[in-house]
Design a protein around this motif. Structure first.
Motif, mmCIF file in Angstrom:
data_model
loop_
_atom_site.group_PDB
_atom_site.id
_atom_site.type_symbol
_atom_site.label_atom_id
_atom_site.label_comp_id
_atom_site.label_asym_id
_atom_site.label_seq_id
_atom_site.Cartn_x
_atom_site.Cartn_y
_atom_site.Cartn_z
ATOM 1 N N SER A 251 54.773 12.366 27.844
ATOM 2 C CA SER A 251 55.922 12.928 27.371
ATOM 3 C C SER A 251 57.191 12.058 27.574
ATOM 4 O O SER A 251 58.020 11.580 26.922
ATOM 5 C CB SER A 251 56.368 14.339 27.642
ATOM 6 O OG SER A 251 55.058 15.090 27.319
ATOM 7 N N LEU B 1 58.069 21.709 24.800
ATOM 8 C CA LEU B 1 56.885 21.166 25.345
ATOM 9 C C LEU B 1 57.229 20.907 27.028
ATOM 10 O O LEU B 1 56.455 20.529 27.452
ATOM 11 C CB LEU B 1 56.707 19.801 24.879
ATOM 12 C CG LEU B 1 56.407 19.981 23.255
ATOM 13 C CD1 LEU B 1 56.115 18.285 22.765
ATOM 14 C CD2 LEU B 1 55.330 20.897 23.063
ATOM 15 N N LYS C 114 54.821 31.239 26.489
ATOM 16 C CA LYS C 114 54.766 29.882 26.038
ATOM 17 C C LYS C 114 53.882 29.921 24.884
ATOM 18 O O LYS C 114 54.269 29.198 23.606
ATOM 19 C CB LYS C 114 54.258 29.076 26.972
ATOM 20 C CG LYS C 114 54.308 27.564 26.652
ATOM 21 C CD LYS C 114 55.322 26.981 26.062
ATOM 22 C CE LYS C 114 56.467 26.737 27.353
ATOM 23 N NZ LYS C 114 57.871 26.134 26.822
ATOM 24 N N ARG C 115 52.917 30.257 24.570
ATOM 25 C CA ARG C 115 52.296 30.586 23.109
ATOM 26 C C ARG C 115 53.059 31.002 22.247
ATOM 27 O O ARG C 115 53.239 30.443 20.976
ATOM 28 C CB ARG C 115 50.803 31.500 23.434
ATOM 29 C CG ARG C 115 50.059 31.346 22.066
ATOM 30 C CD ARG C 115 48.760 32.287 22.310
ATOM 31 N NE ARG C 115 48.080 32.441 21.176
ATOM 32 C CZ ARG C 115 48.113 33.487 20.262
ATOM 33 N NH1 ARG C 115 49.166 34.572 20.667
ATOM 34 N NH2 ARG C 115 47.507 33.756 19.290
ATOM 35 N N LEU D 154 55.592 28.317 21.294
ATOM 36 C CA LEU D 154 54.910 27.209 20.335
ATOM 37 C C LEU D 154 54.487 27.713 19.054
ATOM 38 O O LEU D 154 54.606 27.003 18.026
ATOM 39 C CB LEU D 154 53.890 26.599 21.140
ATOM 40 C CG LEU D 154 54.360 25.823 22.465
ATOM 41 C CD1 LEU D 154 53.148 25.579 23.436
ATOM 42 C CD2 LEU D 154 55.201 24.922 22.326
ATOM 43 N N ASP E 287 50.750 22.880 35.125
ATOM 44 C CA ASP E 287 50.140 21.955 34.221
ATOM 45 C C ASP E 287 49.401 20.656 34.973
ATOM 46 O O ASP E 287 49.364 19.580 34.993
ATOM 47 C CB ASP E 287 51.233 20.973 33.607
ATOM 48 C CG ASP E 287 50.723 19.993 32.374
ATOM 49 O OD1 ASP E 287 49.802 20.208 31.914
ATOM 50 O OD2 ASP E 287 51.650 19.023 31.977
ATOM 51 N N LEU F 12 56.475 21.302 33.310
ATOM 52 C CA LEU F 12 56.352 22.598 33.023
ATOM 53 C C LEU F 12 56.383 23.857 34.274
ATOM 54 O O LEU F 12 56.115 24.692 33.868
ATOM 55 C CB LEU F 12 54.933 22.804 32.255
ATOM 56 C CG LEU F 12 54.853 22.174 30.733
ATOM 57 C CD1 LEU F 12 53.626 21.849 30.329
ATOM 58 C CD2 LEU F 12 55.620 23.242 29.732
ATOM 59 N N THR G 8 46.733 27.994 24.778
ATOM 60 C CA THR G 8 48.260 27.959 24.428
ATOM 61 C C THR G 8 48.392 26.169 24.411
ATOM 62 O O THR G 8 49.022 25.828 23.751
ATOM 63 C CB THR G 8 48.924 28.310 25.919
ATOM 64 O OG1 THR G 8 48.823 29.832 25.542
ATOM 65 C CG2 THR G 8 50.427 27.912 25.580
ATOM 66 N N TRP G 9 47.758 25.505 25.423
ATOM 67 C CA TRP G 9 47.903 23.979 25.258
ATOM 68 C C TRP G 9 47.330 23.266 24.353
ATOM 69 O O TRP G 9 47.725 22.432 23.690
ATOM 70 C CB TRP G 9 47.465 23.235 26.567
ATOM 71 C CG TRP G 9 47.954 23.833 27.770
ATOM 72 C CD1 TRP G 9 47.333 23.650 29.108
ATOM 73 C CD2 TRP G 9 49.310 24.051 28.041
ATOM 74 N NE1 TRP G 9 48.262 24.347 30.095
ATOM 75 C CE2 TRP G 9 49.578 24.500 29.355
ATOM 76 C CE3 TRP G 9 50.390 24.300 27.189
ATOM 77 C CZ2 TRP G 9 50.592 24.959 29.976
ATOM 78 C CZ3 TRP G 9 51.802 24.640 27.937
ATOM 79 C CH2 TRP G 9 51.985 24.770 29.216
ATOM 80 N N TRP H 152 50.349 23.057 22.313
ATOM 81 C CA TRP H 152 51.212 21.979 22.981
ATOM 82 C C TRP H 152 51.085 20.769 22.358
ATOM 83 O O TRP H 152 51.945 19.938 21.812
ATOM 84 C CB TRP H 152 51.264 22.012 24.540
ATOM 85 C CG TRP H 152 52.029 21.230 25.297
ATOM 86 C CD1 TRP H 152 53.271 21.608 25.964
ATOM 87 C CD2 TRP H 152 51.954 19.681 25.302
ATOM 88 N NE1 TRP H 152 53.888 20.559 26.249
ATOM 89 C CE2 TRP H 152 53.075 19.353 26.210
ATOM 90 C CE3 TRP H 152 51.067 18.857 24.983
ATOM 91 C CZ2 TRP H 152 53.185 18.060 26.741
ATOM 92 C CZ3 TRP H 152 51.328 17.462 25.478
ATOM 93 C CH2 TRP H 152 52.494 17.024 26.052
ATOM 94 N N HIS I 117 53.445 18.295 19.921
ATOM 95 C CA HIS I 117 53.522 17.024 20.028
ATOM 96 C C HIS I 117 53.104 16.185 19.206
ATOM 97 O O HIS I 117 53.862 15.184 18.986
ATOM 98 C CB HIS I 117 52.952 16.641 21.691
ATOM 99 C CG HIS I 117 53.743 15.769 22.391
ATOM 100 N ND1 HIS I 117 53.938 14.414 21.935
ATOM 101 C CD2 HIS I 117 54.067 15.785 23.641
ATOM 102 C CE1 HIS I 117 54.378 13.884 23.122
ATOM 103 N NE2 HIS I 117 54.717 14.417 23.855
#
Length: 309
Positions: free
Chosen positions: A29, A56, A134-135, A138, A180, A200, A253-254, A257, A261
């Protein structure tokens, strides 16, 4: 973003000295550079505000503050902060960046558990983190920008809700967590494993930290059990199941992400395939969510008899 030449001139202690720099690979990132000043190495971490704006990462000022706090335990020392950029100059840790294969070696798991305990025993961060919140965040980003979700993602929301409810029943005390911990954020040094990149970070259930390590390195149940036993100094089934449920939640969740992204940040010049990573994480998450054994994990975490749910 300012040019690297401009940035080097903004660090007062570097002015008038022999400076060489090179871009470091691996960051997904932000912009990371190794800077050698009179042959002494440093890391210049230039934060991309668009990352936190897309959900993110945490805001740059919060990431910098947490990086400073983590330096008291397992993080790299912070030498300079450039809040207007934003950027931070940190210690170049002499050591070896771990690979996913190394993180899976049973003999290194005790050192990883020790590093996590050191971080979690340190000063609290100024923000909190929750993988299910976070989910939701996003998912909202995906909806607002019309980003396509993986097939079957929303259809399994009720199962994800069951995970959230089970884990919320008997939460562990919150601790300052990285949140993370893919292998590349571990540096093996002469004085133990150190942890970098607090994009994160936030106070969280420490079992998520372990579950996230397991998800990123694709641990099997035996390795999850070993990590949990080393961290908690306990082989309790409820704790082990808690880590395994967070392993599932991490992949769930990721997935988003990497979806976000890919849709909002990554450009055509990016070498990393964010869409492929999203698909891989969802494949792992879907397999776990559909596993008939999930009910036993939910029951163990909830304190119910798994034979009489």
């Amino acid at each position: 973003m300012p040019s690297i030449a401009d940035l080097l001139e903004r660090v007062p202690s570097w002015v008038g000295r022999a400076v060489e720099w090179q871009r470091l690979q691996g960051g997904l990132s932000h912009h990371i550079y190794r800077v050698d000043v009179d042959r002494v190495p440093y890391v210049l971490r230039v934060l991309e505000p668009a990352v936190s704006a897309a959900g993110l990462g945490i805001p740059p000022e919060q990431e910098i503050a947490n990086t400073v706090l983590a330096a008291r335990t397992v993080g790299a020392q912070v030498y300079e902060v450039l809040p207007d950029v934003p950027a931070v100059v940190i210690e170049f840790l002499p050591g070896r960046t771990l690979s996913a294969a190394e993180v899976c070696r049973p003999e290194i798991i005790p050192s990883i558990a020790t590093a996590c305990r050191r971080l979690h025993a340190g000063p609290a961060f100024g923000n909190d983190f929750d993988i299910f919140a976070k989910r939701a965040e996003l998912l909202d980003v995906c909806a607002r920008h019309d980003l396509p979700l993986p097939d079957g993602y929303l259809e399994r929301s009720s199962t994800v809700d069951a995970l959230r409810e089970a884990l919320a029943g008997q939460p562990l005390p919150s601790a300052p967590c990285h949140n993370d911990l893919l292998a590349e954020n571990f540096i093996a040094t002469g004085d133990g494993v150190r942890i970098i990149d607090y994009q994160l970070s936030g106070n969280n259930d420490p079992a998520f930290e372990l579950g996230d390590i397991a998800a990123e390195a694709d641990y099997d149940p035996d390795l999850v059990g070993l990590l949990a036993a080393e961290y908690f100094a306990d082989t309790d089934e409820a704790l082990r199941s808690r880590v395994r449920l967070y392993q599932v939640a991490s992949n769930v969740t990721w997935t988003l992400w990497f979806t976000v992204h890919h849709g909002l940040i990554a450009g055509p010049a990016q070498a990393f395939d964010y869409a492929a990573e999203a698909a891989e994480k969802w494949g792992q998450a879907k397999e776990s969510l559909d596993d008939p054994g999930l009910g036993r994990l939910l029951a163990a975490v909830s304190g119910r008899n798994p034979h009489h749910p």
